[in-house]
Structures are given as structure tokens and as C-alpha cells.
Design an enzyme around this catalytic site. Structure first.
Site, PDB file in Angstrom:
ATOM      1  N   ILE A  60       0.810  -1.218   0.000  1.00  0.00           N
ATOM      2  CA  ILE A  60       0.000   0.000   0.000  1.00  0.00           C
ATOM      3  C   ILE A  60       0.847   1.273   0.000  1.00  0.00           C
ATOM      4  O   ILE A  60       0.364   2.350  -0.368  1.00  0.00           O
ATOM      5  CB  ILE A  60      -0.950   0.006   1.221  1.00  0.00           C
ATOM      6  N   TYR A  61       2.116   1.210   0.381  1.00  0.00           N
ATOM      7  CA  TYR A  61       2.927   2.415   0.472  1.00  0.00           C
ATOM      8  C   TYR A  61       3.122   3.030  -0.914  1.00  0.00           C
ATOM      9  O   TYR A  61       3.693   2.418  -1.812  1.00  0.00           O
ATOM     10  CB  TYR A  61       4.298   2.120   1.083  1.00  0.00           C
ATOM     11  N   SER A  62       2.619   4.248  -1.065  1.00  0.00           N
ATOM     12  CA  SER A  62       2.660   4.948  -2.353  1.00  0.00           C
ATOM     13  C   SER A  62       2.106   4.072  -3.472  1.00  0.00           C
ATOM     14  O   SER A  62       2.601   4.087  -4.609  1.00  0.00           O
ATOM     15  CB  SER A  62       4.090   5.398  -2.697  1.00  0.00           C
ATOM     16  N   ASN A  63       1.051   3.312  -3.132  1.00  0.00           N
ATOM     17  CA  ASN A  63       0.398   2.444  -4.125  1.00  0.00           C
ATOM     18  C   ASN A  63       1.392   1.551  -4.865  1.00  0.00           C
ATOM     19  O   ASN A  63       1.331   1.394  -6.081  1.00  0.00           O
ATOM     20  CB  ASN A  63      -0.403   3.275  -5.130  1.00  0.00           C
ATOM     21  N   GLY A  64       2.320   0.964  -4.107  1.00  0.00           N
ATOM     22  CA  GLY A  64       3.268   0.032  -4.690  1.00  0.00           C
ATOM     23  C   GLY A  64       4.592   0.631  -5.094  1.00  0.00           C
ATOM     24  O   GLY A  64       5.549  -0.099  -5.377  1.00  0.00           O
TER      25      GLY A  64
END
Length: 326
Positions: A60-64
Site C-alpha cells: 500500500i505504500y505509495s500504491n506500490g
């Protein structure tokens, strides 16, 4: 750098884990205070040079994008066999059904997406990012066991949840011969010690390694009150986690400053050294936006606190609300 086994597993990790939520394009997703790849790579290289072999990210961090940055940097700066890559699954990266959670479908699809972004054939530690209240834990555990058997994952870990839920998961794994959680990534620091009541004694008894997040309490333990930053101004969790106890927390922060003064070191080193002295603690997960923050964390490994230091650091603690499980 010192190294330790992660719980009762045979996996050796550095006593400091680099949290990789800091790395990612701010325009691609949350959080908004992340560092683009050009600024992230020197920090990852610094961590490797300091002997850190443990890197924690999440899909989920920065959408991958965090996974992509971490994967490319580690490929350039380290030998894959010497590095422990941890990532997580649960939160949605897109809209629609089956876009989140810990179902068999989600686990099978998201591990492949994470491997592609990381540019590796396997993840050393695959963690459930909180508890999924919808999917039966039996389904989750069996699916995680299957990705371990498939060679895509070496070990599995969990994160913040009620201790009774974690105990249930461990019991079911033992009863059914499924892969067992070797680590617990929970919220634990000098300003929030609620995990000492239930979760930490459970983990110590069951041989589960602790890799706590927010070891510096969103930066509160590292500097004088009043410091301003982009992260502080956009951090929605900080007031939720610590907004109700500012007066008592201030006394703990003052104690950290006092002990740091006696040792002649920055405050962050004392807060991390206290964590490293706790039972069952494998490696706190530290975030870094400057190389000096990595150096402070690494140097904390060598600090030995006295009984007087520990008494002063712990004397002013008051109970906090339980937050961050769901």
C-alpha cells in the site's frame, strides 16, 4: 551491527530494520511526505553500508511505488541472499471487489504483484497488515501456508491486533500444521507501552519476534516539542495516537532528554536503546529521511542503559488508548 534471530525462527536480522514507507512518489499515493526515488536511493545504500539487512515495506505504500524503489535499490546495493525483505498485504490499492483483505484470492494475487514490483522471486517475510474482520482466519492461514510452500514466501508475520486474535491464529496454525507467524509488528515505544499488558508476554511465551513500528512515537521522542516538518503537518495518526496524553507524554520526553544528556548522545538513540533492551525485541522499524537518522539508529545498538536510566525513562508513563488495530 549486531544480528539476532527473528523469534524462534532461523532467520537472522539486523537489530535495526529500515522502514520504507518514506520512499515513494508523493503524487502516486499516501503518504504525501515521501521521498522520490532519486532521494530515496542514498538512504537505502547508507542502510546497507551500516550493516542493516532488514527492510520493511508494504504493497500500500505509495500504491506500490515503495516496493519498486526498494527492489531496484537493493538489487544495485546488496546481494539478495544477504538481505531480508519484508512486505505486507491487506489494504486496497484499487477500487472494486477483492481489492483488499486477506482472502485466498487477495493473497494469491497480491504476492505476485509484490514480487513483480520488488523484482525478486521471493519475499523473506510476508506480513498481514492488521486483522481482516471479514475473512476467516483459517482461510488466511491456509493461503499463507500455500505461498510459503510455493517458494514465494520464506516466513510469515503479523501486525497490530488484539492479543486474543493473535493467540487464536497461533493455535490454529499449530493444530492444522500451517505456517506459523514468526513476528509481530506492533505499536510500541516509550510513549505507548500498552502492548506490555497482553501482546508482548504472549509473543515472548510463543517465541514470536517483536519488530515494533513508530519507535520514536512519530518523532516526538527524537526532538524538542514545537519542531515543525512536512510530515508533522500532514500526519493524521499523530494526534490520534498521542493527542490525549500530551502532558504526561511531555514528562517522558523530558526524561529522554535527561538520559540523553547524561550519555552525551541524541535523544533518538536513547529511545531506540530502551526498545532494544526489551524482552523479545528483535528490531525496531525506523523511518529515515536523512542519513544521520540511520546513523543514530545504528549507534543505539551499542548503548547500554543503566537501571537508573530505565527507571527515569519509565517513571512517568500513563495508560494510553488502544489504537491502530483496525
Amino acid at each position: 551491527m549486531d544480528y539476532t534471530r527473528l523469534g524462534r525462527s532461523g532467520l537472522e536480522v539486523s537489530r535495526i530494520c529500515l522502514g520504507c514507507m518514506t520512499f515513494g512518489d508523493p503524487d502516486r499515493g499516501n503518504p504525501k511526505w515521501t521521498l522520490v526515488e532519486e532521494a530515496s536511493r542514498p538512504l537505502i545504500r547508507k542502510a546497507v553500508e551500516e550493516g542493516i539487512n532488514f527492510f520493511d515495506t508494504a504493497n500500500i505504500y505509495s500504491n506500490g511505488h515503495s516496493e519498486e524503489i526498494v527492489g531496484r535499490a537493493l538489487k544495485d546495493f546488496a546481494q539478495r541472499d544477504e538481505i531480508v525483505i519484508a512486505t505486507k498485504i491487506n489494504s486496497p490499492l484499487r477500487e472494486g471487489p477483492n481489492a483488499k483483505g486477506l482472502s485466498r484470492k487477495a493473497i494469491m494475487q497480491e504476492i505476485d504483484h509484490s514480487l513483480r514490483r520488488l523484482g525478486t522471486d521471493y519475499v523473506d517475510l510476508y506480513q498481514i497488515h492488521r486483522w481482516d474482520p471479514v475473512t476467516p482466519i483459517e482461510e488466511t492461514l491456509e493461503a499463507l501456508t500455500d505461498v510459503v510452500k510455493a517458494g514465494k514466501v520464506r516466513y510469515i508475520g503479523a501486525s497490530s491486533m488484539h492479543a486474543w486474535k493473535f493467540a487464536k491464529a497461533l493455535y490454529l496454525s499449530d493444530r492444522n500444521g500451517w505456517a506459523r507467524f514468526v513476528s509481530m509488528q506492533n505499536h510500541y515505544n516509550l510513549l505507548n507501552r500498552e502492548e506490555e499488558r497482553e501482546m508482548i508476554p504472549l509473543c515472548v511465551a510463543e517465541g514470536v519476534g517483536l519488530i515494533p513500528w513508530s519507535p520514536l512515537a512519530r518523532g516526538l521522542l527524537a526532538r524538542e516539542d514545537g519542531h515543525e516538518s512536512v510530515r508533522k503537518g500532514t500526519d493524521i495518526l499523530r494526534p490520534v495516537l498521542y493527542g490525549d496524553t500530551e502532558e504526561a507524554d511531555g514528562r517522558v520526553i523530558d526524561a529522554v532528554a535527561s538520559v540523553a544528556g547524561r550519555h552525551g548522545v541524541p535523544r533518538a538513540r536513547i529511545a531506540i536503546a530502551w526498545l532494544l533492551s526489551r524482552a523479545g525485541l528483535a528490531a525496531p522499524i525506523i523511518g529515515a529521511s536523512r542519513e544521520g537518522q540511520i546513523e543514530d539508529a545504528v549507534k543505539a545498538v551499542d548503548i547500554r542503559l543503566t537501571e537508573e536510566d530505565v527507571r527515569e525513562l519509565e517513571a512517568h508513563y500513563v495508560p494510553h488508548r488502544i489504537m491502530g488495530f483496525e
